[in-house]
Design an enzyme around this catalytic site. Structure first.
Site, PDB file in Angstrom:
ATOM      1  N   ARG A  26       0.869  -1.180  -0.230  1.00 23.82           N
ATOM      2  CA  ARG A  26      -0.150   0.030  -0.056  1.00 23.82           C
ATOM      3  C   ARG A  26       0.933   1.405   0.056  1.00 23.82           C
ATOM      4  O   ARG A  26       0.577   2.272   0.606  1.00 23.82           O
ATOM      5  CB  ARG A  26      -0.965  -0.123   1.149  1.00 23.82           C
ATOM      6  CG  ARG A  26      -1.915  -1.072   1.173  1.00 23.82           C
ATOM      7  CD  ARG A  26      -3.049  -0.820  -0.051  1.00 23.82           C
ATOM      8  NE  ARG A  26      -4.358  -1.393  -0.121  1.00 23.82           N
ATOM      9  CZ  ARG A  26      -5.172  -1.173   0.867  1.00 23.82           C
ATOM     10  NH1 ARG A  26      -5.101  -0.432   1.774  1.00 23.82           N
ATOM     11  NH2 ARG A  26      -6.445  -1.587   0.606  1.00 23.82           N
TER      12      ARG A  26
ATOM     13  N   ARG B 110      -3.257   6.954   0.544  1.00 25.25           N
ATOM     14  CA  ARG B 110      -3.665   8.090   1.255  1.00 25.25           C
ATOM     15  C   ARG B 110      -2.797   8.970   2.146  1.00 25.25           C
ATOM     16  O   ARG B 110      -2.961  10.014   2.520  1.00 25.25           O
ATOM     17  CB  ARG B 110      -5.070   7.947   2.180  1.00 25.25           C
ATOM     18  CG  ARG B 110      -6.270   7.708   1.227  1.00 25.25           C
ATOM     19  CD  ARG B 110      -7.237   7.060   1.707  1.00 25.25           C
ATOM     20  NE  ARG B 110      -6.835   5.658   2.132  1.00 25.25           N
ATOM     21  CZ  ARG B 110      -7.669   4.918   2.652  1.00 25.25           C
ATOM     22  NH1 ARG B 110      -8.994   5.223   3.137  1.00 25.25           N
ATOM     23  NH2 ARG B 110      -7.269   3.681   3.090  1.00 25.25           N
TER      24      ARG B 110
ATOM     25  N   ARG C 185      -6.460  11.806  -6.151  1.00 28.42           N
ATOM     26  CA  ARG C 185      -7.942  11.387  -5.801  1.00 28.42           C
ATOM     27  C   ARG C 185      -8.958  12.180  -5.696  1.00 28.42           C
ATOM     28  O   ARG C 185     -10.224  11.847  -6.316  1.00 28.42           O
ATOM     29  CB  ARG C 185      -7.673  10.698  -4.318  1.00 28.42           C
ATOM     30  CG  ARG C 185      -8.752  10.307  -3.584  1.00 28.42           C
ATOM     31  CD  ARG C 185      -8.882   8.666  -4.141  1.00 28.42           C
ATOM     32  NE  ARG C 185     -10.192   8.161  -3.121  1.00 28.42           N
ATOM     33  CZ  ARG C 185     -11.280   8.278  -3.190  1.00 28.42           C
ATOM     34  NH1 ARG C 185     -11.839   9.343  -4.359  1.00 28.42           N
ATOM     35  NH2 ARG C 185     -12.151   7.883  -2.357  1.00 28.42           N
TER      36      ARG C 185
ATOM     37  N   ASP D  45      -6.940  -2.264  -7.772  1.00 26.99           N
ATOM     38  CA  ASP D  45      -7.668  -2.890  -6.210  1.00 26.99           C
ATOM     39  C   ASP D  45      -8.016  -4.296  -6.423  1.00 26.99           C
ATOM     40  O   ASP D  45      -8.057  -4.695  -7.497  1.00 26.99           O
ATOM     41  CB  ASP D  45      -8.587  -2.137  -5.898  1.00 26.99           C
ATOM     42  CG  ASP D  45      -9.004  -2.103  -4.196  1.00 26.99           C
ATOM     43  OD1 ASP D  45      -8.021  -2.417  -3.564  1.00 26.99           O
ATOM     44  OD2 ASP D  45     -10.177  -1.677  -3.795  1.00 26.99           O
TER      45      ASP D  45
ATOM     46  N   TYR E 103     -15.157 -11.491  -0.617  1.00 30.50           N
ATOM     47  CA  TYR E 103     -15.732 -10.335  -1.259  1.00 30.50           C
ATOM     48  C   TYR E 103     -16.743 -10.507  -1.856  1.00 30.50           C
ATOM     49  O   TYR E 103     -17.958  -9.615  -1.913  1.00 30.50           O
ATOM     50  CB  TYR E 103     -14.767  -9.158  -1.729  1.00 30.50           C
ATOM     51  CG  TYR E 103     -13.898  -8.658  -0.564  1.00 30.50           C
ATOM     52  CD1 TYR E 103     -14.382  -7.426   0.077  1.00 30.50           C
ATOM     53  CD2 TYR E 103     -12.558  -9.078  -0.487  1.00 30.50           C
ATOM     54  CE1 TYR E 103     -13.358  -6.951   1.050  1.00 30.50           C
ATOM     55  CE2 TYR E 103     -11.839  -8.556   0.378  1.00 30.50           C
ATOM     56  CZ  TYR E 103     -12.150  -7.460   1.377  1.00 30.50           C
ATOM     57  OH  TYR E 103     -11.361  -6.779   2.075  1.00 30.50           O
TER      58      TYR E 103
HETATM   59  O1  CP3 Z   1       0.453   0.670  -3.168  1.00 29.16           O
HETATM   60  C1  CP3 Z   1      -0.634  -0.003  -3.076  1.00 29.16           C
HETATM   61  O2  CP3 Z   1      -0.367  -1.303  -2.801  1.00 29.16           O
HETATM   62  C2  CP3 Z   1      -1.468   0.267  -4.093  1.00 29.16           C
HETATM   63  C3  CP3 Z   1      -2.431  -0.861  -4.696  1.00 29.16           C
HETATM   64  C4  CP3 Z   1      -3.333  -1.461  -3.680  1.00 29.16           C
HETATM   65  C5  CP3 Z   1      -4.459  -0.949  -3.274  1.00 29.16           C
HETATM   66  N1  CP3 Z   1      -5.398  -2.043  -2.591  1.00 29.16           N
HETATM   67  C6  CP3 Z   1      -5.447   0.444  -3.478  1.00 29.16           C
HETATM   68  C7  CP3 Z   1      -6.370   1.002  -2.654  1.00 29.16           C
HETATM   69  C8  CP3 Z   1      -3.320  -2.869  -3.366  1.00 29.16           C
HETATM   70  C9  CP3 Z   1      -2.214  -3.812  -3.566  1.00 29.16           C
HETATM   71  C10 CP3 Z   1      -4.606  -2.924  -2.763  1.00 29.16           C
HETATM   72  C11 CP3 Z   1      -4.760  -4.419  -2.235  1.00 29.16           C
HETATM   73  C12 CP3 Z   1      -6.273  -4.695  -1.351  1.00 29.16           C
HETATM   74  N2  CP3 Z   1      -7.277  -4.117  -1.433  1.00 29.16           N
HETATM   75  C13 CP3 Z   1      -6.263  -5.885  -0.664  1.00 29.16           C
HETATM   76  C14 CP3 Z   1      -5.174  -6.831  -0.193  1.00 29.16           C
HETATM   77  C15 CP3 Z   1      -4.165  -6.246   0.804  1.00 29.16           C
HETATM   78  C16 CP3 Z   1      -4.530  -6.017   2.031  1.00 29.16           C
HETATM   79  O3  CP3 Z   1      -4.618  -4.858   2.639  1.00 29.16           O
HETATM   80  O4  CP3 Z   1      -5.203  -7.016   2.911  1.00 29.16           O
HETATM   81  C17 CP3 Z   1      -7.327  -5.822  -0.017  1.00 29.16           C
HETATM   82  C18 CP3 Z   1      -8.062  -6.841   0.955  1.00 29.16           C
HETATM   83  C19 CP3 Z   1      -8.407  -4.620  -0.634  1.00 29.16           C
HETATM   84  C20 CP3 Z   1      -9.623  -4.424  -0.668  1.00 29.16           C
HETATM   85  C21 CP3 Z   1      -9.817  -3.063  -0.304  1.00 29.16           C
HETATM   86  N3  CP3 Z   1      -9.412  -1.759  -1.113  1.00 29.16           N
HETATM   87  C22 CP3 Z   1     -10.342  -2.433   0.977  1.00 29.16           C
HETATM   88  C23 CP3 Z   1     -10.520  -3.235   2.146  1.00 29.16           C
HETATM   89  C24 CP3 Z   1     -10.339  -0.982   0.825  1.00 29.16           C
HETATM   90  C25 CP3 Z   1     -10.620  -0.053   1.962  1.00 29.16           C
HETATM   91  C26 CP3 Z   1      -9.866   0.022   3.114  1.00 29.16           C
HETATM   92  C27 CP3 Z   1      -9.022   1.176   2.460  1.00 29.16           C
HETATM   93  O5  CP3 Z   1      -7.705   1.094   2.990  1.00 29.16           O
HETATM   94  O6  CP3 Z   1      -9.432   2.277   2.372  1.00 29.16           O
HETATM   95  C28 CP3 Z   1     -10.153  -0.593  -0.459  1.00 29.16           C
HETATM   96  C29 CP3 Z   1      -9.710   0.744  -0.929  1.00 29.16           C
HETATM   97  C30 CP3 Z   1      -8.400   1.248  -1.484  1.00 29.16           C
HETATM   98  N4  CP3 Z   1      -7.377   0.083  -2.200  1.00 29.16           N
HETATM   99  C31 CP3 Z   1      -7.780   2.439  -1.255  1.00 29.16           C
HETATM  100  C32 CP3 Z   1      -6.416   2.179  -1.956  1.00 29.16           C
HETATM  101  C33 CP3 Z   1      -5.518   3.139  -2.210  1.00 29.16           C
HETATM  102  C34 CP3 Z   1      -8.060   3.419  -0.393  1.00 29.16           C
HETATM  103  C35 CP3 Z   1      -9.354   4.139  -1.511  1.00 29.16           C
HETATM  104  C36 CP3 Z   1      -9.457   5.694  -1.363  1.00 29.16           C
HETATM  105  O7  CP3 Z   1      -8.576   6.339  -1.771  1.00 29.16           O
HETATM  106  O8  CP3 Z   1     -10.575   6.079  -0.966  1.00 29.16           O
END
Ligand code: CP3
Length: 340
Positions: free
Chosen positions: A23, A27, A36, A73, A148
């Site tokens: 990640r 943010r 964003r 994502d 999911y």
């Molecule tokens: O640098 C990176 O890793 C960016 C790419 C990336 C994102 N999500 C961007 C994202 C990757 C590799 C992920 C993986 C991901 N997404 C996982 C597996 C890793 C883990 O954390 O367990 C999972 C379960 C998800 C599903 C997901 N996406 C959730 C649960 C959420 C909400 C929680 C959160 O962190 O906001 C997201 C949203 C998400 N994915 C954001 C980002 C940058 C935030 C969205 C925003 O900007 O509002």
């Protein structure tokens, strides 16, 4: 093959170890928040190659990590299979839940390529611009994606998905197989577009007892690995069976990965005894030690470096960076690893 991260995934110990952070685009970076806000919608961000490519590279410009992870994502593969996907503000993915055979019948592999193709374009753009760093593509592992897809949203328990696996194993197996095939299309396209490493995130693997862990985590992951090795023998694979605990060794032996990411709860010295020395370990600093900085960061990172010195190791967190992380702490961590 001279890139550090690829050497390690080829089974070599490199010192100091290569480093990137799960990640790392997101943010906690003001430059991410600006893009964003411009895009408005998170899904639009993931599917607009110019923006997604820029976000992928933002952390490297600031901190010079050894790898960039594709900005996308986890449920994009579900979208590709035909399941609607939206993001509720501050909540993560929301999907219409798959609960019956009729729900599953609405999904198909026919449009995966068309729907995910903007992500492939993002990979192409990043590959052209990444320089010496390694480009990591990714998707969710079948079990976590299924969580999911069945639940319809994030959850602490994912009870609907786990109950479907117990009560209607044939139906759950059909869903898992569909995700395996969808992931193969999605991941092969990423490799063709220039991803050198592919990572499979199994964030919820640790909820399963051993028998279910074998059936729904190790076996489908191994099928993906086998198929990818046939079509793309040069691509390296990293798996993240989060909270695998006592199943880590069996995962390492059975899933067919070149590297295994370990979560924060795992003692790295014990992980090193469970995972064969030719398979890289990736991890596993507590993301909150990075938020805290100072002594917590130095001690946390130091213990991991000491425990894994002399074996193939990619330094990383044990789970994703959290939004309240001060960017200067990421800079401090990078310096600390480079000076190790
Ligand atoms: O640098 C990176 O890793 C960016 C790419 C990336 C994102 N999500 C961007 C994202 C990757 C590799 C992920 C993986 C991901 N997404 C996982 C597996 C890793 C883990 O954390 O367990 C999972 C379960 C998800 C599903 C997901 N996406 C959730 C649960 C959420 C909400 C929680 C959160 O962190 O906001 C997201 C949203 C998400 N994915 C954001 C980002 C940058 C935030 C969205 C925003 O900007 O509002």
């Amino acid at each position: 093959m001279t890139k550090k991260l690829l050497l390690v995934l080829n089974g070599e110990a490199v010192w100091p170890p290569p480093v990137w952070l799960m990640r790392q685009a997101g943010r906690y970076l003001p430059e991410y928040r600006a893009l964003r806000a411009e895009a408005g919608d998170f899904l639009k961000l993931c599917l607009t190659p110019a923006l997604a490519a820029e976000i992928t590279l933002q952390p490297l410009r600031r901190f010079g990590m050894d790898a960039a992870i594709l900005f996308s994502d986890l449920p994009i593969v579900s979208l590709g299979l035909g399941q609607a996907l939206r993001y509720a503000e501050g909540e993560g993915p929301v999907l219409p839940p798959i609960r019956t055979a009729a729900d599953l019948d609405m999904l198909s592999l026919d449009r995966v390529a068309e729907i995910v193709s903007p992500v492939w374009e993002t990979v192409r753009r990043v590959a052209a611009d990444i320089g010496d760093a390694t480009l990591i593509g990714f998707s969710g592992s079948p079990f976590t994606v299924a969580c999911y897809m069945v639940e319809g949203h994030g959850s602490r328990e994912f009870a609907a998905a786990r109950l479907m696996a117990y009560r209607e194993p044939e139906l759950f197996a059909r869903l898992i197989e569909l995700i395996v095939q969808g992931n193969l299309i999605y991941l092969r396209g990423q490799a063709d577009a220039g991803a050198e490493v592919l990572m499979l995130f199994d964030s919820w693997a640790g909820m399963l007892p051993p028998g279910e862990f074998r059936r729904w985590v190790i076996e489908p992951t191994a099928r993906i690995a086998q198929a990818l090795r046939q079509s793309h023998p040069q691509v390296k694979l990293i798996g993240f069976p989060r909270l695998a605990g006592s199943m880590l060794g069996e995962y390492a032996l059975g899933a067919g990965m070149d590297g295994v990411a370990i979560d924060t709860s795992m003692n790295p010295a014990i992980a090193a005894t469970m995972v064969p020395p030719g398979i890289a370990l990736q991890g596993n600093l507590d993301p909150l030690a990075l938020v805290a900085g100072g002594v917590a960061l130095q001690e946390g990172a130091g213990k991991i470096l000491d425990a894994l010195r002399g074996r193939p190791h990619i330094f990383n967190l044990g789970h994703g960076i959290v939004p309240q992380t001060p960017p200067e702490h990421v800079g401090a961590l990078m310096e600390l690893i480079r000076a190790a």
